[in-house]
Design a protein around this motif. Structure first.
Motif, PDB file in Angstrom:
ATOM      1  N   GLY A 391       0.699  -1.082   0.059  1.00  0.00           N
ATOM      2  CA  GLY A 391       0.083   0.129  -0.118  1.00  0.00           C
ATOM      3  C   GLY A 391       0.916   1.235  -0.005  1.00  0.00           C
ATOM      4  O   GLY A 391       1.977   1.378  -0.014  1.00  0.00           O
ATOM      5  N   LEU A 392       0.001   2.366   0.125  1.00  0.00           N
ATOM      6  CA  LEU A 392       0.671   3.781  -0.092  1.00  0.00           C
ATOM      7  C   LEU A 392       1.032   4.244   1.390  1.00  0.00           C
ATOM      8  O   LEU A 392       0.578   3.953   2.610  1.00  0.00           O
ATOM      9  CB  LEU A 392      -0.504   4.873  -0.399  1.00  0.00           C
ATOM     10  CG  LEU A 392       0.207   6.387  -0.437  1.00  0.00           C
ATOM     11  CD1 LEU A 392      -0.915   6.843  -1.341  1.00  0.00           C
ATOM     12  CD2 LEU A 392       0.218   6.946   0.564  1.00  0.00           C
ATOM     13  N   HIS A 393       2.621   4.241   1.525  1.00  0.00           N
ATOM     14  CA  HIS A 393       3.347   4.749   2.765  1.00  0.00           C
ATOM     15  C   HIS A 393       4.296   5.701   2.593  1.00  0.00           C
ATOM     16  O   HIS A 393       4.822   5.507   1.457  1.00  0.00           O
ATOM     17  CB  HIS A 393       4.033   3.635   3.446  1.00  0.00           C
ATOM     18  CG  HIS A 393       2.755   2.423   3.774  1.00  0.00           C
ATOM     19  ND1 HIS A 393       2.041   2.636   4.696  1.00  0.00           N
ATOM     20  CD2 HIS A 393       2.648   1.433   3.330  1.00  0.00           C
ATOM     21  CE1 HIS A 393       1.232   1.409   5.024  1.00  0.00           C
ATOM     22  NE2 HIS A 393       1.595   0.704   3.878  1.00  0.00           N
ATOM     23  N   VAL A 394       4.392   6.663   3.458  1.00  0.00           N
ATOM     24  CA  VAL A 394       5.619   7.567   3.149  1.00  0.00           C
ATOM     25  C   VAL A 394       6.348   7.899   4.416  1.00  0.00           C
ATOM     26  O   VAL A 394       6.015   7.914   5.680  1.00  0.00           O
ATOM     27  CB  VAL A 394       4.887   9.097   2.962  1.00  0.00           C
ATOM     28  CG1 VAL A 394       5.802  10.233   2.900  1.00  0.00           C
ATOM     29  CG2 VAL A 394       3.892   8.915   1.706  1.00  0.00           C
ATOM     30  N   LEU A 395       7.733   8.095   4.286  1.00  0.00           N
ATOM     31  CA  LEU A 395       8.686   8.294   5.273  1.00  0.00           C
ATOM     32  C   LEU A 395       9.337   9.491   5.007  1.00  0.00           C
ATOM     33  O   LEU A 395       9.768   9.964   3.994  1.00  0.00           O
ATOM     34  CB  LEU A 395       9.787   7.251   5.385  1.00  0.00           C
ATOM     35  CG  LEU A 395      10.898   7.412   6.277  1.00  0.00           C
ATOM     36  CD1 LEU A 395      10.551   7.338   7.709  1.00  0.00           C
ATOM     37  CD2 LEU A 395      12.065   6.440   6.080  1.00  0.00           C
ATOM     38  N   LYS A 415      14.440  15.099  12.378  1.00  0.00           N
ATOM     39  CA  LYS A 415      13.242  14.281  12.644  1.00  0.00           C
ATOM     40  C   LYS A 415      12.390  13.549  11.554  1.00  0.00           C
ATOM     41  O   LYS A 415      12.501  13.905  10.409  1.00  0.00           O
ATOM     42  CB  LYS A 415      12.020  15.506  13.092  1.00  0.00           C
ATOM     43  CG  LYS A 415      10.700  14.919  13.633  1.00  0.00           C
ATOM     44  CD  LYS A 415      10.085  16.144  14.052  1.00  0.00           C
ATOM     45  CE  LYS A 415       8.765  15.701  14.659  1.00  0.00           C
ATOM     46  NZ  LYS A 415       7.988  16.838  15.314  1.00  0.00           N
ATOM     47  N   PHE A 416      12.249  12.296  11.950  1.00  0.00           N
ATOM     48  CA  PHE A 416      11.709  11.458  10.913  1.00  0.00           C
ATOM     49  C   PHE A 416      10.009  11.334  11.198  1.00  0.00           C
ATOM     50  O   PHE A 416       9.459  11.485  12.552  1.00  0.00           O
ATOM     51  CB  PHE A 416      12.019   9.901  11.222  1.00  0.00           C
ATOM     52  CG  PHE A 416      13.275   9.680  10.646  1.00  0.00           C
ATOM     53  CD1 PHE A 416      13.415   9.197   9.241  1.00  0.00           C
ATOM     54  CD2 PHE A 416      14.568   9.886  11.276  1.00  0.00           C
ATOM     55  CE1 PHE A 416      14.684   9.084   8.614  1.00  0.00           C
ATOM     56  CE2 PHE A 416      15.772   9.616  10.641  1.00  0.00           C
ATOM     57  CZ  PHE A 416      15.944   9.269   9.575  1.00  0.00           C
ATOM     58  N   ALA A 417       9.142  11.175  10.258  1.00  0.00           N
ATOM     59  CA  ALA A 417       7.768  10.884  10.400  1.00  0.00           C
ATOM     60  C   ALA A 417       7.202   9.907   9.487  1.00  0.00           C
ATOM     61  O   ALA A 417       7.984   9.783   8.307  1.00  0.00           O
ATOM     62  CB  ALA A 417       7.059  12.181  10.063  1.00  0.00           C
ATOM     63  N   PHE A 418       6.412   9.038   9.806  1.00  0.00           N
ATOM     64  CA  PHE A 418       6.048   7.900   9.038  1.00  0.00           C
ATOM     65  C   PHE A 418       4.345   8.040   8.898  1.00  0.00           C
ATOM     66  O   PHE A 418       3.768   8.186  10.032  1.00  0.00           O
ATOM     67  CB  PHE A 418       6.561   6.666   9.588  1.00  0.00           C
ATOM     68  CG  PHE A 418       5.915   5.381   8.664  1.00  0.00           C
ATOM     69  CD1 PHE A 418       6.419   5.176   7.620  1.00  0.00           C
ATOM     70  CD2 PHE A 418       4.845   4.560   9.392  1.00  0.00           C
ATOM     71  CE1 PHE A 418       6.197   3.962   6.733  1.00  0.00           C
ATOM     72  CE2 PHE A 418       4.663   3.388   8.604  1.00  0.00           C
ATOM     73  CZ  PHE A 418       5.097   3.182   7.253  1.00  0.00           C
ATOM     74  N   ASP A 419       4.062   7.996   7.539  1.00  0.00           N
ATOM     75  CA  ASP A 419       2.752   8.125   7.136  1.00  0.00           C
ATOM     76  C   ASP A 419       1.935   9.382   7.956  1.00  0.00           C
ATOM     77  O   ASP A 419       0.921   9.148   8.311  1.00  0.00           O
ATOM     78  CB  ASP A 419       1.672   6.766   7.506  1.00  0.00           C
ATOM     79  CG  ASP A 419       2.069   5.763   6.458  1.00  0.00           C
ATOM     80  OD1 ASP A 419       2.942   6.123   5.446  1.00  0.00           O
ATOM     81  OD2 ASP A 419       1.856   4.598   6.799  1.00  0.00           O
ATOM     82  N   GLY A 420       2.736  10.523   8.100  1.00  0.00           N
ATOM     83  CA  GLY A 420       2.101  11.626   8.340  1.00  0.00           C
ATOM     84  C   GLY A 420       2.222  11.882  10.026  1.00  0.00           C
ATOM     85  O   GLY A 420       1.494  12.816  10.662  1.00  0.00           O
TER      86      GLY A 420
END
Length: 466
Positions: A391-395, A415-420
């Motif tokens: 599926g759709l995922h964003v790092l 700073k890291f963010a995953f799926d918003g």
């Protein structure tokens, strides 16, 4: 009227937008005829498609010329296109100069600096195939006369334009203009969208920033780098839209757009600021981009900021799987993505780095290719930690530094963010890591065990100084 040293920081939260197929396209021709304007041609034509300048003519060069490479392909069907349009534009130049003199006489302004602007164009919904036209004159920055598309009548904004309104309605000018806009403008717009499809049908997500000049100033939300310009930006409280301010859309130097909205929170306790969010909507995109206000990450304008944004994604329609953008004080200066696989400057002055380092761009391209592979590995590892294999995922990774040019003090952030949603970040003062999600705790322990915080802080200080 036709309207042709601040630091920001990205808040890494929100919802990523999904792609959509339908889109409203626009073609606008802007004609500007002027008198006694210093260092400006007396007549200029600019054609803009989906907010992107594609065509230009002026009374100094007296040549119609393309402003996008793909516009040269118009000669495939019409080899004489540019020569023919040049001659038409020369004729239009004389016509609009005559119109300018007529309007000046109507206003009894026979001398001095004056400007007559004419906008003609259309918009096309590529899903319904509906076409709507625009036709409007302005004089010295104020509306003069325009076409009401729905009623096919003319609206005289000034009494001096009333005689023109009567003549045009008597001559059936509205029907002629409507036919022209639907057929000629509509056909031209469809042809340009077909030729420039890769550029014009793209959808670019914005970077979202928060700025507050001082503790008593309004908080400004800025969304920059989005495309196309069919977008809205506004504040919301507890998910409900606030009608305080809706952002005006302005062009960026690189063909993308920006918008900003401000909100006075001086009477709101800081602990309640988390109830507020900045909402960005893009035409043709299903989901809103919602960025929650975090008081701890708002930046002021007392420092300069250098920030690198790395976005790694899976199955995001019409978007590179990896994008790197470096921004200085809110101005994009460096770009790399997994489609072009080239590090490129986004400001002319950035090319100056090759004077001292001729191999700068080639070396950075190779570094970015390596970083791309590393971030692809990171997103796969994090997906596995969340048991999300498809599926759709964003790092997202935001890394950069602030520099106070008075005190020379440097502070950094990573700073890291995953799926918003926030994932893991560096605490600058303690050089430890903060795991915002349980799935990030193993990574926090690993980095602290190998002293990654100290190494990362030194790297950021060097990054900022350079």
């Amino acid at each position: 009227m036709f309207t042709v040293n601040i630091c920001f920081v990205l808040i890494l939260s929100g919802t990523l937008m999904n792609g959509a197929t339908s889109m409203i396209h626009t073609l606008m021709d802007f004609y500007t005829s002027s008198t006694q304007v210093p260092n400006f041609p007396e007549f200029v034509i600019v054609e803009v498609v989906n907010g992107l300048t594609v065509y230009h003519y002026d009374s100094k060069t007296r040549r119609a010329e393309p402003k996008q490479e793909w516009m040269n392909r118009l000669t495939e069907e019409d080899p004489e296109f540019w020569e023919k349009n040049t001659q038409e534009d020369i004729g239009l130049e004389q016509l609009e100069k005559g119109n300018t003199e007529t309007v000046r006489l109507r206003f009894n302004k026979t001398e001095g600096l004056h400007i007559l602007q004419f906008m003609s164009g259309c918009e096309w919904d590529d899903e319904t195939d509906e076409i709507r036209g625009y036709f409007q004159y302005a004089f010295d920055g104020e509306d003069l006369i325009s076409l009401d598309w729905a009623t096919q009548t003319w609206v005289a904004a000034k009494s001096e334009a009333f005689v023109t309104k009567l003549r045009w309605e008597k001559n059936g000018e509205a029907a002629r203009v409507k036919h022209e806009q639907i057929h000629r403008c509509g056909e031209n717009l469809k042809k340009r969208v077909r030729l420039g499809e890769k550029t014009l049908k793209r959808k670019e997500l914005p970077l979202v920033w928060f700025l507050q000049k001082s503790s008593s100033s309004p908080v400004t939300c800025l969304a920059t780098g989005f495309y196309p310009d069919r977008a809205m930006l506004f504040w919301a409280k507890d998910g409900e839209e606030l009608e305080e301010d809706v952002g005006e859309i302005l062009p960026n130097h690189d063909g993308t757009f920006q918008s900003s909205v401000s909100l006075d929170l001086s009477s709101v306790p800081t602990e309640d600021w988390g109830r507020y969010s900045c909402v960005f909507q893009l035409s043709g995109v299903k989901d809103d981009l919602i960025t929650k206000l975090d008081p701890g990450l708002i930046r002021s304008n007392v420092t300069h900021t250098l920030v690198g944004f790395r976005t790694t994604s899976t199955q995001v329609p019409q978007f590179p799987e990896y994008v790197l953008v470096n921004v200085v004080d809110g101005l994009q200066m460096y770009y790399y993505d997994s489609k072009t696989r080239r590090a490129v400057p986004k400001q002319e002055w950035v090319n100056g780095v090759t004077e001292e380092d001729p191999d700068y761009w080639e070396r950075n391209t190779q570094m970015d290719i390596s970083d791309e592979q590393q971030q692809r590995g990171n997103i796969e590892a994090i997906r596995e930690a969340f048991n999300l294999t498809e599926g759709l995922h964003v790092l997202q990774w935001m890394v950069g530094c602030d520099w106070d040019n008075d005190t020379e003090e440097i502070s950094g952030f990573s700073k890291f963010a995953f799926d918003g949603e926030d994932f893991v970040s560096l605490d600058w003062d303690t050089q430890t890591y903060v795991a915002a999600r349980p799935q990030a705790f193993a990574l926090k322990q690993k980095w602290e065990r190998i002293g990654e915080g100290v190494r990362h802080k030194n790297q950021l200080i060097h990054f900022c100084v350079v």
